[in-house]
Scaffold this motif. Structure first.
Motif, PDB file in Angstrom:
ATOM      1  N   ARG A  68       0.839  -1.214   0.000  1.00  0.00           N
ATOM      2  CA  ARG A  68       0.000   0.000   0.000  1.00  0.00           C
ATOM      3  C   ARG A  68       0.869   1.257   0.000  1.00  0.00           C
ATOM      4  NH1 ARG A  68      -3.068  -2.947   3.994  1.00  0.00           N
ATOM      5  NH2 ARG A  68      -2.138  -1.648   5.652  1.00  0.00           N
ATOM      6  N   MET A  69       1.933   1.241   0.791  1.00  0.00           N
ATOM      7  CA  MET A  69       2.827   2.395   0.832  1.00  0.00           C
ATOM      8  C   MET A  69       3.548   2.573  -0.500  1.00  0.00           C
ATOM      9  SD  MET A  69       4.401   2.210   4.712  1.00  0.00           S
ATOM     10  CE  MET A  69       5.093   3.876   4.656  1.00  0.00           C
ATOM     11  N   ALA A  70       3.899   1.450  -1.140  1.00  0.00           N
ATOM     12  CA  ALA A  70       4.600   1.515  -2.425  1.00  0.00           C
ATOM     13  C   ALA A  70       3.726   2.187  -3.490  1.00  0.00           C
ATOM     14  CB  ALA A  70       5.001   0.113  -2.874  1.00  0.00           C
ATOM     15  N   GLN A  71       2.421   1.963  -3.434  1.00  0.00           N
ATOM     16  CA  GLN A  71       1.515   2.579  -4.404  1.00  0.00           C
ATOM     17  C   GLN A  71       1.525   4.103  -4.297  1.00  0.00           C
ATOM     18  OE1 GLN A  71      -2.311   0.763  -3.730  1.00  0.00           O
ATOM     19  NE2 GLN A  71      -1.601  -1.260  -4.359  1.00  0.00           N
ATOM     20  N   ARG A  72       1.919   4.609  -3.131  1.00  0.00           N
ATOM     21  CA  ARG A  72       1.982   6.065  -2.913  1.00  0.00           C
ATOM     22  C   ARG A  72       3.419   6.587  -2.972  1.00  0.00           C
ATOM     23  NH1 ARG A  72      -0.966   6.108   2.635  1.00  0.00           N
ATOM     24  NH2 ARG A  72      -0.872   3.858   2.411  1.00  0.00           N
ATOM     25  N   GLY A  73       4.356   5.729  -3.347  1.00  0.00           N
ATOM     26  CA  GLY A  73       5.747   6.164  -3.451  1.00  0.00           C
ATOM     27  C   GLY A  73       6.383   6.449  -2.106  1.00  0.00           C
ATOM     28  N   LEU A  74       6.050   5.627  -1.095  1.00  0.00           N
ATOM     29  CA  LEU A  74       6.498   5.898   0.272  1.00  0.00           C
ATOM     30  C   LEU A  74       7.516   4.898   0.806  1.00  0.00           C
ATOM     31  CD1 LEU A  74       3.049   6.820   1.916  1.00  0.00           C
ATOM     32  CD2 LEU A  74       4.891   8.392   1.253  1.00  0.00           C
ATOM     33  N   VAL A  75       7.888   3.882   0.036  1.00  0.00           N
ATOM     34  CA  VAL A  75       8.773   2.869   0.598  1.00  0.00           C
ATOM     35  C   VAL A  75       9.700   2.284  -0.454  1.00  0.00           C
ATOM     36  CG1 VAL A  75       7.128   0.968   0.217  1.00  0.00           C
ATOM     37  CG2 VAL A  75       8.854   0.754   2.018  1.00  0.00           C
ATOM     38  N   GLU A  76      10.894   1.971  -0.028  1.00  0.00           N
ATOM     39  CA  GLU A  76      11.786   1.125  -0.809  1.00  0.00           C
ATOM     40  C   GLU A  76      12.473   0.164   0.151  1.00  0.00           C
ATOM     41  OE1 GLU A  76      16.021   3.454  -1.174  1.00  0.00           O
ATOM     42  OE2 GLU A  76      14.572   3.765  -2.776  1.00  0.00           O
ATOM     43  N   ALA A  77      12.745  -1.049  -0.309  1.00  0.00           N
ATOM     44  CA  ALA A  77      13.345  -2.093   0.529  1.00  0.00           C
ATOM     45  C   ALA A  77      14.647  -2.572  -0.086  1.00  0.00           C
ATOM     46  CB  ALA A  77      12.378  -3.276   0.676  1.00  0.00           C
ATOM     47  N   THR A  78      15.592  -2.891   0.786  1.00  0.00           N
ATOM     48  CA  THR A  78      16.875  -3.438   0.347  1.00  0.00           C
ATOM     49  C   THR A  78      17.167  -4.689   1.162  1.00  0.00           C
ATOM     50  OG1 THR A  78      17.755  -1.255  -0.232  1.00  0.00           O
ATOM     51  CG2 THR A  78      19.349  -3.020   0.116  1.00  0.00           C
ATOM     52  N   VAL A  79      17.494  -5.765   0.470  1.00  0.00           N
ATOM     53  CA  VAL A  79      17.832  -7.016   1.138  1.00  0.00           C
ATOM     54  C   VAL A  79      19.343  -7.219   1.062  1.00  0.00           C
ATOM     55  CG1 VAL A  79      17.503  -9.517   1.169  1.00  0.00           C
ATOM     56  CG2 VAL A  79      15.586  -8.011   0.583  1.00  0.00           C
ATOM     57  N   SER A  80      19.947  -7.447   2.200  1.00  0.00           N
ATOM     58  CA  SER A  80      21.393  -7.649   2.267  1.00  0.00           C
ATOM     59  C   SER A  80      21.734  -9.106   1.987  1.00  0.00           C
ATOM     60  CB  SER A  80      21.896  -7.256   3.667  1.00  0.00           C
ATOM     61  OG  SER A  80      23.268  -7.546   3.804  1.00  0.00           O
ATOM     62  N   VAL A  81      22.620  -9.325   1.018  1.00  0.00           N
ATOM     63  CA  VAL A  81      23.098 -10.674   0.670  1.00  0.00           C
ATOM     64  C   VAL A  81      24.615 -10.655   0.741  1.00  0.00           C
ATOM     65  CG1 VAL A  81      23.131 -12.502  -1.057  1.00  0.00           C
ATOM     66  CG2 VAL A  81      21.102 -11.043  -0.832  1.00  0.00           C
ATOM     67  N   THR A  82      25.165 -11.374   1.687  1.00  0.00           N
ATOM     68  CA  THR A  82      26.613 -11.362   1.920  1.00  0.00           C
ATOM     69  C   THR A  82      27.338 -12.381   1.058  1.00  0.00           C
ATOM     70  OG1 THR A  82      26.074 -10.830   4.213  1.00  0.00           O
ATOM     71  CG2 THR A  82      28.363 -11.405   3.739  1.00  0.00           C
ATOM     72  N   THR A  83      26.711 -13.519   0.856  1.00  0.00           N
ATOM     73  CA  THR A  83      27.324 -14.610   0.101  1.00  0.00           C
ATOM     74  C   THR A  83      26.218 -15.502  -0.441  1.00  0.00           C
ATOM     75  OG1 THR A  83      28.759 -16.578   0.264  1.00  0.00           O
ATOM     76  CG2 THR A  83      27.563 -15.946   2.246  1.00  0.00           C
ATOM     77  N   LEU A  84      26.507 -16.229  -1.504  1.00  0.00           N
ATOM     78  CA  LEU A  84      25.576 -17.221  -2.035  1.00  0.00           C
ATOM     79  C   LEU A  84      25.931 -18.619  -1.545  1.00  0.00           C
ATOM     80  CD1 LEU A  84      25.326 -15.943  -5.725  1.00  0.00           C
ATOM     81  CD2 LEU A  84      23.769 -15.466  -3.810  1.00  0.00           C
ATOM     82  N   ASP A  85      27.001 -18.738  -0.779  1.00  0.00           N
ATOM     83  CA  ASP A  85      27.485 -20.019  -0.263  1.00  0.00           C
ATOM     84  C   ASP A  85      26.816 -20.296   1.091  1.00  0.00           C
ATOM     85  OD1 ASP A  85      28.847 -22.124   0.906  1.00  0.00           O
ATOM     86  OD2 ASP A  85      30.841 -21.382   0.420  1.00  0.00           O
ATOM     87  N   PRO A  86      25.922 -21.276   1.175  1.00  0.00           N
ATOM     88  CA  PRO A  86      25.213 -21.535   2.436  1.00  0.00           C
ATOM     89  C   PRO A  86      26.147 -21.884   3.601  1.00  0.00           C
ATOM     90  CG  PRO A  86      24.133 -22.668   0.613  1.00  0.00           C
ATOM     91  CD  PRO A  86      25.452 -22.159   0.089  1.00  0.00           C
ATOM     92  N   ASP A  87      27.228 -22.601   3.326  1.00  0.00           N
ATOM     93  CA  ASP A  87      28.149 -22.973   4.405  1.00  0.00           C
ATOM     94  C   ASP A  87      28.857 -21.754   4.979  1.00  0.00           C
ATOM     95  OD1 ASP A  87      27.538 -25.678   4.196  1.00  0.00           O
ATOM     96  OD2 ASP A  87      29.095 -26.044   2.697  1.00  0.00           O
ATOM     97  N   LEU A  88      29.311 -20.858   4.114  1.00  0.00           N
ATOM     98  CA  LEU A  88      29.959 -19.642   4.584  1.00  0.00           C
ATOM     99  C   LEU A  88      28.958 -18.757   5.305  1.00  0.00           C
ATOM    100  CD1 LEU A  88      32.392 -17.793   4.773  1.00  0.00           C
ATOM    101  CD2 LEU A  88      31.847 -16.924   2.479  1.00  0.00           C
ATOM    102  N   ALA A  89      27.747 -18.661   4.777  1.00  0.00           N
ATOM    103  CA  ALA A  89      26.712 -17.835   5.419  1.00  0.00           C
ATOM    104  C   ALA A  89      26.413 -18.350   6.820  1.00  0.00           C
ATOM    105  CB  ALA A  89      25.445 -17.841   4.574  1.00  0.00           C
ATOM    106  N   ARG A  90      26.379 -19.661   6.994  1.00  0.00           N
ATOM    107  CA  ARG A  90      26.073 -20.230   8.306  1.00  0.00           C
ATOM    108  C   ARG A  90      27.126 -19.860   9.339  1.00  0.00           C
ATOM    109  NH1 ARG A  90      25.982 -25.113   6.814  1.00  0.00           N
ATOM    110  NH2 ARG A  90      23.796 -25.113   6.173  1.00  0.00           N
ATOM    111  N   LYS A  91      28.357 -19.688   8.897  1.00  0.00           N
ATOM    112  CA  LYS A  91      29.433 -19.322   9.820  1.00  0.00           C
ATOM    113  C   LYS A  91      29.490 -17.818  10.055  1.00  0.00           C
ATOM    114  CE  LYS A  91      32.225 -23.250   8.259  1.00  0.00           C
ATOM    115  NZ  LYS A  91      33.421 -23.652   7.473  1.00  0.00           N
ATOM    116  N   LEU A  92      29.271 -17.039   8.985  1.00  0.00           N
ATOM    117  CA  LEU A  92      29.364 -15.586   9.095  1.00  0.00           C
ATOM    118  C   LEU A  92      28.169 -14.971   9.815  1.00  0.00           C
ATOM    119  CD1 LEU A  92      30.627 -14.321   5.612  1.00  0.00           C
ATOM    120  CD2 LEU A  92      31.698 -13.849   7.813  1.00  0.00           C
ATOM    121  N   GLU A  93      26.990 -15.483   9.548  1.00  0.00           N
ATOM    122  CA  GLU A  93      25.732 -14.908  10.042  1.00  0.00           C
ATOM    123  C   GLU A  93      24.791 -16.055  10.406  1.00  0.00           C
ATOM    124  OE1 GLU A  93      25.594 -12.186   6.716  1.00  0.00           O
ATOM    125  OE2 GLU A  93      24.800 -13.772   5.444  1.00  0.00           O
TER     126      GLU A  93
END
Length: 376
Positions: free
Chosen positions: A195-220
């Motif tokens: 609903r907020m996006a329809q009024r130009g009120l929001v933007e979202a950013t998703v943080s992706v550190t790595t595509l490697d699940p094993d490294l991600a499990r250790k880092l985060e």
């Protein structure tokens, strides 16, 4: 000059290395900079200390109330694309070992290590306080950053719902907001966000550190997996929400080879903006990160730290505005050029640029929220 010795002394054989704990990022609970002394594990000759540490029960997460009187934090940093932000929580259960917010726990007399990810503080009345702040006659609207320090969608948000309450207030006031998160839990709030996006009120950013699940499990260790984050980008974009990806932090010789792959994977799922941040190791984080390297990738630890120094003029960190996010020197410049080439190839806009297009002209204080003196 370097802040660290050029040639570190050899390890004391009686001092035991911290042990990595399952499901946690930091491998120690070293005291903050305001606390006296350190208490390293020492070998008593019986070989029992490390065994006791290895068999210790999992650390439980505790949540205490944060009694802050205000919720909007203001900044004048030229490196940031916003001048105000809201963080519903202090500490973060995601446990990302590199998190630049860890040193803030030292202000509470707690460790930026394991305390940061296990002893959390929640601003239960944040929404009510925010409504009062937005209703002040002196307030002038501009995009608010949500989750700029700790993740607004960390696991405890599922139960407490403070972030959702904040979004409800922002929607009522028609106030613009930018969100940064690692969590697919953001999809719970698609009704408000769309609903907020329809009024130009929001933007979202998703943080992706790595595509490697094993490294991600250790880092985060307690953050959603890389595939779930990419799925969140796809769902946000499909709902008509301006969505970007943040490849951060880029760690030399560890995950920085993945920069182009992260941007491409996010673009394929609907991201239209992207950014990156070079690893930052301020204050206590440099020692916590060194411990993490020695526990998880001991064969690469010194190489990674050496490359970090190459991007920070011989130090492990420099806090200069203008360079603290990207670093300096040949290695940092190569990463910057790779980012620019990938952005052109993929047709991505620079992250943060979209916030300029968010609307502030729709902001209005609802009648029921106006100060009582307006009745006279």
């Amino acid at each position: 000059m370097r802040n660290e010795p050029d040639a570190p002394q050899g390890p004391d054989p009686t001092i035991l290395a911290p042990q990595a704990r399952k499901g946690r990022g930091a491998v120690s609970n070293r005291p903050g900079r305001y606390e006296p002394g350190e208490r390293p594990l020492e070998d008593d000759g019986w070989g029992s200390v490390q065994a006791d540490e290895a068999e210790a029960p999992p650390l439980r997460t505790t949540v205490q109330p944060d009694k802050s009187k205000t919720v909007i934090a203001w900044n004048e940093s030229p490196d940031l694309g916003f001048d105000r932000s809201i963080n519903p929580y202090r500490g973060c259960e995601h446990g990302c070992v590199y998190c630049f917010a860890r040193p803030t726990h030292a202000y509470l007399g707690l460790s930026p290590g394991l305390d940061f990810e296990t002893r959390l503080f929640a601003k239960h009345d944040a929404a009510a306080i925010l409504a009062r702040e937005l209703a002040k006659p002196s307030y002038r609207p501009a995009p608010i950053g949500l989750g700029t320090n700790t993740d607004p969608y960390q696991p405890i948000e599922r139960e407490l719902g403070i972030t959702r309450q904040i979004l409800e207030v922002l929607e009522r006031f028609n106030h613009p907001v930018t969100i940064v998160t690692k969590s697919a839990l953001i999809l719970r709030d698609l009704d408000i966000l769309s609903r907020m996006a329809q009024r130009g009120l929001v933007e979202a950013t998703v943080s992706v550190t790595t595509l490697d699940p094993d490294l991600a499990r250790k880092l985060e260790p307690r953050a959603p997996t890389p595939p779930r984050r990419l799925a969140a980008i796809e769902a946000l974009a499909a709902a008509g929400i301006s969505t970007g990806v943040l490849a951060a932090p880029m760690i030399p010789a560890l995950n920085d080879p993945e920069l182009e792959a992260i941007l491409a994977a996010a673009t394929a799922r609907g991201a239209t903006r992207a950014g990156y941040v070079l690893l930052r190791l301020p204050l206590e984080i440099k020692d916590l990160f060194r411990e993490w390297l020695e526990a998880h990738v001991p064969d690469r630890a010194e190489h990674v730290l050496s490359l970090v120094r190459d991007t920070r003029e011989g130090n492990l960190y420099q806090a200069k505005f203008g360079t603290r996010m990207r670093g300096t020197g040949p290695y940092a410049e190569l990463l910057r050029q790779r980012y620019r080439v990938a952005m052109r190839k993929l047709g991505l806009a620079k992250r943060g640029g979209g916030a300029i297009g968010l609307r502030s002209d729709l902001f209005a204080v609802p009648k029921g929220e106006r100060p009582q003196f307006e009745l006279f």
